[in-house]
Design an enzyme around this catalytic site. Structure first.
Site, PDB file in Angstrom:
ATOM      1  N   TYR A   1       0.847  -1.202   0.000  1.00  7.02           N
ATOM      2  CA  TYR A   1       0.000   0.000   0.000  1.00  7.02           C
ATOM      3  C   TYR A   1       0.881   1.250   0.000  1.00  7.02           C
ATOM      4  CZ  TYR A   1      -2.797  -3.730   2.223  1.00  7.02           C
ATOM      5  OH  TYR A   1      -3.383  -4.909   2.549  1.00  7.02           O
TER       6      TYR A   1
ATOM      7  N   VAL B   1      -4.941  -7.358   4.853  1.00  8.34           N
ATOM      8  CA  VAL B   1      -5.341  -6.909   6.193  1.00  8.34           C
ATOM      9  C   VAL B   1      -5.607  -8.049   7.180  1.00  8.34           C
ATOM     10  CG1 VAL B   1      -6.256  -4.602   5.684  1.00  8.34           C
ATOM     11  CG2 VAL B   1      -7.735  -6.599   5.433  1.00  8.34           C
TER      12      VAL B   1
END
Ligand code: GLN
Length: 309
Positions: free
Chosen positions: A245, A263
């Site tokens: 990210y 995640v």
């Protein structure tokens, strides 16, 4: 080729676990909120077919954003670069993975890259098949070949939990539909995407997929080409530029290994020509990367000089 040794890996895991208290498990997908933040496991799969692991590597981790790299590989094989990159770009964003902001700024509107949610939704939209079942089965068949594990499937519970709460992803889909990037029913795309994100496997499976990328698409045992060289190259490049990210720059400097996180706390890493690495550590940092996992990778990279730069 460094000799990874079990005692050393176990020691590195214990060291990295000390950081778990600074992290937080993802709970915006309710089913992920049940994870134990103190869990940390790793498998290293070397090019000679050996596996060294530490921690409980029988625990299964859902892929979440790691699936973005696998869906991208499949869609590149299915449709070719030109078609894929007409719908999604190649540039890092510097924004969080679920941000909608840049979609408004780019003209004509198109997600900046396939590793942010907007781009991943556009990629998942391109998975071929006549129904959601056929499309998820095609993706699963591809993932099973990469992992060399026919048992891999998705967690119904995690898929359902995300499907019920994915309001932001739905809004990204509607934006993409308005701008002609996708043209399917949003609920169908969400059904497929949440199943894709809920595909689950062990760190050993993750490491073996990492090794396939590290070997430019080759099966480490049979030598068979599981994806074309160009596809493996594109995926590894995205792992470097956008895989962690908006922490990808710092990760490239400190660790320097093509990697993709999710995640759930999973990380898949590919050290070109040398090994694949799978990590599960659900304590996340504020960017959504496994805090303990990144610490562990940093230790490994420094100890064994794994940076590609
Ligand atoms: N399924 C998750 C989502 O779309 C994946 C995000 C991630 O792992 N960063 O929100």
């Amino acid at each position: 080729m460094p000799v990874y040794n079990k005692e050393e890996l176990v020691r590195f895991v214990e060291e990295a676990k000390q950081y778990a208290r600074y992290g937080k498990v993802a709970d915006y997908i309710p089913a992920l909120g049940k994870a134990n933040p103190n869990e940390l496991s790793i498998a290293v799969y070397t090019a000679d077919g050996k596996v060294v692991d530490a921690g409980d590597v029988t625990v299964k981790v859902t892929l979440q954003s790691i699936s973005k790299i696998l869906a991208l590989a499949l869609v590149l094989i299915d449709r070719g670069e030109d078609e894929v990159f007409r719908k999604v770009g190649m540039e890092p964003t510097g924004d969080p993975f679920n941000s909608i902001a840049k979609l408004e700024e780019v003209q004509p509107s198109k997600p900046l890259n396939p590793m942010i949610n907007a781009g991943a939704l556009a990629v998942t939209h391109m998975i071929r098949g006549r129904s959601v079942e056929e499309r998820i089965e095609r993706l699963l068949a591809f993932i099973r070949r990469l992992a060399g594990n026919e048992q891999i499937t998705y967690s119904e519970e995690v898929a359902q939990s995300e499907f019920e709460t994915a309001f932001l992803n739905r809004s990204l889909c509607y934006f993409l539909k308005q701008h002609g990037i996708i043209d399917e029913d949003v609920e169908e795309l969400m059904d497929l995407y949440t199943k894709q994100c809920a595909v689950e496997m062990t760190c050993i499976d993750l490491a073996r997929i990492g090794l396939v990328f590290a070997l430019d698409g080759r099966d480490p045992h049979s030598g068979e080409l599981l994806m074309p060289l160009d596809v493996a190259r594109i995926c590894k490049t995205f792992m470097v530029t956008c895989g962690m990210y908006n922490a990808s720059g710092e990760f490239a400097i400190k660790i320097g290994i093509p990697a993709k996180s999710g995640v759930s706390g999973g990380i898949l890493a590919a050290v070109p020509g040398r090994c694949g690495i799978g990590i599960f550590g659900p304590a996340l940092d504020d960017k959504g990367n496994s805090l303990t996992g990144v610490k562990l990778l940093e230790r490994l990279s420094k100890t064994y000089s794994l940076s590609i730069f």
